[in-house]
Design an enzyme around this catalytic site. Sequence first.
Site, PDB file in Angstrom:
ATOM      1  CE  LYS A   1      -5.234  -6.834  -2.321  1.00  0.00           C
ATOM      2  NZ  LYS A   1      -5.078  -6.285  -1.143  1.00  0.00           N
TER       3      LYS A   1
ATOM      4  CE  LYS B   1     -13.585  -2.143  -0.120  1.00  0.00           C
ATOM      5  NZ  LYS B   1     -13.285  -2.301   1.241  1.00  0.00           N
TER       6      LYS B   1
ATOM      7  CE  LYS C   1      -4.356  -1.695   2.215  1.00  0.00           C
ATOM      8  NZ  LYS C   1      -5.409  -0.917   3.338  1.00  0.00           N
TER       9      LYS C   1
HETATM   10  P1  AMP Z   1     -11.277  -4.578   3.026  1.00  0.00           P
HETATM   11  O1  AMP Z   1     -11.591  -4.295   1.124  1.00  0.00           O
HETATM   12  O2  AMP Z   1      -9.537  -4.438   3.228  1.00  0.00           O
HETATM   13  O3  AMP Z   1     -11.955  -3.936   3.783  1.00  0.00           O
HETATM   14  O4  AMP Z   1     -11.484  -6.033   2.684  1.00  0.00           O
HETATM   15  C1  AMP Z   1     -12.048  -6.677   3.100  1.00  0.00           C
HETATM   16  C2  AMP Z   1     -12.452  -8.026   3.455  1.00  0.00           C
HETATM   17  O5  AMP Z   1     -12.364  -8.550   1.639  1.00  0.00           O
HETATM   18  C3  AMP Z   1     -10.773  -9.134   3.216  1.00  0.00           C
HETATM   19  O6  AMP Z   1     -11.455  -9.827   4.317  1.00  0.00           O
HETATM   20  C4  AMP Z   1     -10.283  -8.925   2.614  1.00  0.00           C
HETATM   21  O7  AMP Z   1      -9.325 -10.464   2.919  1.00  0.00           O
HETATM   22  C5  AMP Z   1     -11.481  -9.648   1.284  1.00  0.00           C
HETATM   23  N1  AMP Z   1     -10.450  -8.823   0.014  1.00  0.00           N
HETATM   24  C6  AMP Z   1      -9.974  -7.794  -0.513  1.00  0.00           C
HETATM   25  N2  AMP Z   1      -9.789  -8.087  -1.709  1.00  0.00           N
HETATM   26  C7  AMP Z   1      -9.886  -9.191  -1.837  1.00  0.00           C
HETATM   27  C8  AMP Z   1     -10.396 -10.145  -3.581  1.00  0.00           C
HETATM   28  N3  AMP Z   1      -8.891  -9.881  -4.181  1.00  0.00           N
HETATM   29  N4  AMP Z   1     -10.255 -11.011  -2.897  1.00  0.00           N
HETATM   30  C9  AMP Z   1     -10.747 -12.153  -2.014  1.00  0.00           C
HETATM   31  N5  AMP Z   1     -10.446 -11.144  -1.170  1.00  0.00           N
HETATM   32  C10 AMP Z   1     -10.542 -10.198  -1.245  1.00  0.00           C
END
Ligand code: AMP
Length: 332
Positions: A199, A202, A117
């Site tokens: 991956k 967002k 990040k």
């Molecule tokens: P965040 O958007 O970082 O708050 O992530 C929320 C949840 O989504 C967390 O459990 C992450 O591990 C999961 N996550 C985020 N990006 C991915 C992705 N590309 N594939 C699978 N899980 C994801």
Amino acid sequence: MAKSDKKTIFSGVQPSGTIHIGNYLGAIKNWVGLQDKYDSIFCVVDYHAITVKQEPEELGRNILDVVKIYMASGINPEKSVIFRQSDISAHTELAWILNCAAARVSDLNKMTQFKDKAGQEKENVSVGLYDYPVLMAADILLYNTDLVPVGEDQKQHVELARTLARRFNSRYGEVFKIPEVEIRKEGARIMGLDEANKKMSKSASPANYIALTDTPEAAAKKITRAVTDSGKEIKYDKENKPAISNLLTIYSLLSGEEIKELEKKYQGKGYGDFKKDLSRTVGEFLTTFQKKYNSFEDDEVREILKEGAEKARPVAEETLGRVKERLGIKNS
Ligand code: AMP
Ligand code: TRP
């Protein structure tokens, strides 16, 4: 929260950027099936979101939207506790205590997500971004959590929570339960549509992800343009066919059809046919999802967050109280 014999799960999503099918398939979808078996707590982690710059108006909107996404996915506020992190000050208090009494600079220097990040800006990003895993450990440890269901990218952070809990316990006596991470085999790391070796994220360009709020038409366009691999076989082979393997994973998880069956179904067919059917599957999912999502009112969501915080707060405060006692900063 009423005391029960069930084990506890805790997880969260940041109200930042656009929530995509990676978040859904890697995390939220899996929580739905767990909420009957476990005492379940799902947090909207707004203090994590502000580790990078957020527009105040968007942040307020995004907090409510994440709750709607939880509910449209099937999280039932009558079974599970849904709350906002900043509503319970014990989270930041415990994070500070763990900063001082358990976490070391060398622990945080190992965090790969920070390195990703922060990138080249390592010296200019916020201290909060660097410290983010300690706040996440506080989230988990306050609720005597047994299991943390997350996507693959959060594994190292949950391991840090275990390390901090053990270190605190060995220094001050048993206070924290040691949590386990739960990562599903399928969908734990959904890759970007425009770049199959990174991956889905967002913060990437919209061509990278299918947002849960994309129209079926927009999603179909992104799928049509998604990168593919050389050759024309529809086959799951992560090494040699990362892009098609990713699309097969999405297809399988949304349709409930096994990957093996999908491979058979598309034997002798090309990427065009496959993408067309995938677009239809994704479109049907989005239509159903969005119908539920749009049925919730903001005021209803605010009430759910308020009730959720009222249920979660006593548990968090009880843990924080024990921690303060051990440190000698309570009732002295
Ligand atoms: P965040 O958007 O970082 O708050 O992530 C929320 C949840 O989504 C967390 O459990 C992450 O591990 C999961 N996550 C985020 N990006 C991915 C992705 N590309 N594939 C699978 N899980 C994801
Ligand atoms: N850091 C997590 C993410 O970005 C979100 C999160 C914050 C979390 N606190 C948590 C996940 C506690 C599980 C448990 O995905």
